[in-house]
Design a protein around this motif. Sequence first.
Motif, PDB file in Angstrom:
ATOM      1  N   UNK A 190       0.877  -1.216   0.015  1.00  0.00           N
ATOM      2  CA  UNK A 190       0.027   0.065   0.179  1.00  0.00           C
ATOM      3  C   UNK A 190       0.899   1.285   0.023  1.00  0.00           C
ATOM      4  N   UNK A 191       0.567   2.207  -1.186  1.00  0.00           N
ATOM      5  CA  UNK A 191       1.514   3.471  -0.978  1.00  0.00           C
ATOM      6  C   UNK A 191       1.188   4.350   0.062  1.00  0.00           C
ATOM      7  N   UNK A 192      -0.100   4.174   0.926  1.00  0.00           N
ATOM      8  CA  UNK A 192       0.113   5.107   2.028  1.00  0.00           C
ATOM      9  C   UNK A 192       0.023   4.439   3.214  1.00  0.00           C
ATOM     10  N   UNK A 193      -0.190   3.036   3.123  1.00  0.00           N
ATOM     11  CA  UNK A 193      -0.532   2.289   4.417  1.00  0.00           C
ATOM     12  C   UNK A 193       0.956   1.588   4.709  1.00  0.00           C
ATOM     13  N   UNK A 194       1.556   1.006   3.723  1.00  0.00           N
ATOM     14  CA  UNK A 194       2.712   0.162   3.783  1.00  0.00           C
ATOM     15  C   UNK A 194       2.306  -1.153   3.910  1.00  0.00           C
ATOM     16  N   UNK A 195       1.125  -1.622   4.127  1.00  0.00           N
ATOM     17  CA  UNK A 195       0.606  -2.799   4.265  1.00  0.00           C
ATOM     18  C   UNK A 195       0.289  -3.772   3.131  1.00  0.00           C
ATOM     19  N   UNK A 196       0.620  -4.718   2.916  1.00  0.00           N
ATOM     20  CA  UNK A 196       0.390  -5.704   1.606  1.00  0.00           C
ATOM     21  C   UNK A 196      -1.190  -5.748   1.281  1.00  0.00           C
ATOM     22  N   UNK A 197      -1.456  -5.697   0.097  1.00  0.00           N
ATOM     23  CA  UNK A 197      -2.547  -5.992  -0.457  1.00  0.00           C
ATOM     24  C   UNK A 197      -2.637  -6.809  -1.714  1.00  0.00           C
ATOM     25  N   UNK A 198      -3.492  -7.716  -1.509  1.00  0.00           N
ATOM     26  CA  UNK A 198      -3.898  -8.894  -2.532  1.00  0.00           C
ATOM     27  C   UNK A 198      -5.126  -8.757  -3.240  1.00  0.00           C
ATOM     28  N   UNK A 199      -4.818  -8.982  -4.517  1.00  0.00           N
ATOM     29  CA  UNK A 199      -5.916  -9.071  -5.419  1.00  0.00           C
ATOM     30  C   UNK A 199      -5.905 -10.187  -6.323  1.00  0.00           C
ATOM     31  N   UNK A 200      -6.849 -10.674  -6.821  1.00  0.00           N
ATOM     32  CA  UNK A 200      -6.822 -11.633  -8.023  1.00  0.00           C
ATOM     33  C   UNK A 200      -7.244 -11.045  -9.501  1.00  0.00           C
ATOM     34  N   UNK A 201      -6.409 -11.423 -10.282  1.00  0.00           N
ATOM     35  CA  UNK A 201      -6.270 -10.601 -11.350  1.00  0.00           C
ATOM     36  C   UNK A 201      -6.341 -11.596 -12.855  1.00  0.00           C
ATOM     37  N   UNK A 202      -6.899 -11.316 -13.810  1.00  0.00           N
ATOM     38  CA  UNK A 202      -6.816 -12.150 -15.058  1.00  0.00           C
ATOM     39  C   UNK A 202      -5.657 -11.943 -15.631  1.00  0.00           C
ATOM     40  N   UNK A 203      -4.907 -12.743 -16.512  1.00  0.00           N
ATOM     41  CA  UNK A 203      -3.992 -12.370 -17.183  1.00  0.00           C
ATOM     42  C   UNK A 203      -4.075 -12.917 -18.719  1.00  0.00           C
ATOM     43  N   UNK A 204      -4.237 -11.872 -19.661  1.00  0.00           N
ATOM     44  CA  UNK A 204      -4.629 -12.184 -21.049  1.00  0.00           C
ATOM     45  C   UNK A 204      -3.453 -12.567 -21.650  1.00  0.00           C
ATOM     46  N   UNK A 205      -1.868 -12.190 -21.327  1.00  0.00           N
ATOM     47  CA  UNK A 205      -0.881 -12.776 -21.932  1.00  0.00           C
ATOM     48  C   UNK A 205       0.129 -13.229 -21.000  1.00  0.00           C
ATOM     49  N   UNK A 206       0.503 -14.637 -21.307  1.00  0.00           N
ATOM     50  CA  UNK A 206       1.475 -15.154 -20.531  1.00  0.00           C
ATOM     51  C   UNK A 206       2.613 -15.302 -21.622  1.00  0.00           C
ATOM     52  N   UNK A 212      -2.049   1.987  -8.580  1.00  0.00           N
ATOM     53  CA  UNK A 212      -1.093   2.854  -8.043  1.00  0.00           C
ATOM     54  C   UNK A 212      -0.118   2.639  -6.947  1.00  0.00           C
ATOM     55  N   UNK A 213      -0.419   1.313  -6.282  1.00  0.00           N
ATOM     56  CA  UNK A 213       0.457   1.034  -5.164  1.00  0.00           C
ATOM     57  C   UNK A 213       1.849   0.277  -6.254  1.00  0.00           C
ATOM     58  N   UNK A 214       1.432  -0.409  -7.150  1.00  0.00           N
ATOM     59  CA  UNK A 214       2.775  -0.702  -8.011  1.00  0.00           C
ATOM     60  C   UNK A 214       3.310   0.411  -8.700  1.00  0.00           C
ATOM     61  N   UNK A 215       2.961   1.311  -8.907  1.00  0.00           N
ATOM     62  CA  UNK A 215       3.384   2.411  -9.636  1.00  0.00           C
ATOM     63  C   UNK A 215       4.292   3.092  -8.556  1.00  0.00           C
ATOM     64  N   UNK A 216       3.759   3.037  -7.396  1.00  0.00           N
ATOM     65  CA  UNK A 216       4.639   3.672  -6.412  1.00  0.00           C
ATOM     66  C   UNK A 216       5.936   2.894  -5.677  1.00  0.00           C
ATOM     67  N   UNK A 217       5.546   1.535  -5.804  1.00  0.00           N
ATOM     68  CA  UNK A 217       6.662   0.607  -5.332  1.00  0.00           C
ATOM     69  C   UNK A 217       6.552  -0.671  -6.243  1.00  0.00           C
ATOM     70  N   UNK A 218       7.206  -0.956  -7.659  1.00  0.00           N
ATOM     71  CA  UNK A 218       7.096  -1.921  -8.444  1.00  0.00           C
ATOM     72  C   UNK A 218       7.551  -3.213  -7.810  1.00  0.00           C
ATOM     73  N   UNK A 219       7.927  -3.448  -6.698  1.00  0.00           N
ATOM     74  CA  UNK A 219       8.376  -4.996  -6.030  1.00  0.00           C
ATOM     75  C   UNK A 219       7.158  -5.385  -5.562  1.00  0.00           C
ATOM     76  N   UNK A 220       6.650  -6.451  -6.279  1.00  0.00           N
ATOM     77  CA  UNK A 220       5.432  -7.179  -5.925  1.00  0.00           C
ATOM     78  C   UNK A 220       5.651  -8.648  -5.794  1.00  0.00           C
ATOM     79  N   UNK A 221       4.471  -9.388  -5.309  1.00  0.00           N
ATOM     80  CA  UNK A 221       4.423 -10.908  -4.980  1.00  0.00           C
ATOM     81  C   UNK A 221       3.351 -11.432  -6.031  1.00  0.00           C
TER      82      UNK A 221
END
Length: 151
Positions: A47-63, A85-94
């Motif tokens: 989270x760009x404001x909270x610093x806490x992890x946020x997890x979402x489920x997304x579709x992947x149109x291209x592998x 917005x979160x990954x724009x602020x911090x591109x390190x993701x899981x």
Amino acid sequence: MPDLHRTATELFLKTSTTLHRRLIDVTAGKLGTRFKNMPTLTLTTTGRRTGKPHTVVLTVPIVDGPRYLIVASRGGDEISPAWFHNLSANPSVEVSFQHGPSQPMTARVLPAAEREARWPQILQAYPGYATYQNRTTRVIPVVELSPRSDH
């Protein structure tokens, strides 16, 4: 007065992603790892404001080998999703692709020319993205997720 449409959209998105994540977890990935004929992944951002992890489920149109392209459509809403917005602020993701092991990845927003080159492939995977793009004045961002060792 709060924007009721935005509030309802937020509630719907949070509820649906929570239910989708639970479905994947409860069935050990037997259900929920494909949606709209695309594979899914769970994306955890900081989270760009909270610093806490946020997890979402997304579709992947291209592998694309070890890389995944995801679309920050939010169904064609005028604002980008919070995860974008979160990954724009911090591109390190899981990322956990189709309920596989979680791996550290780096997010990169595709520049305009690269996005335009990939957009037809994205529409081939899911034509509904064209409808989403037509609903909004913003150019819907496309994000590449790459294993961190690639950078």
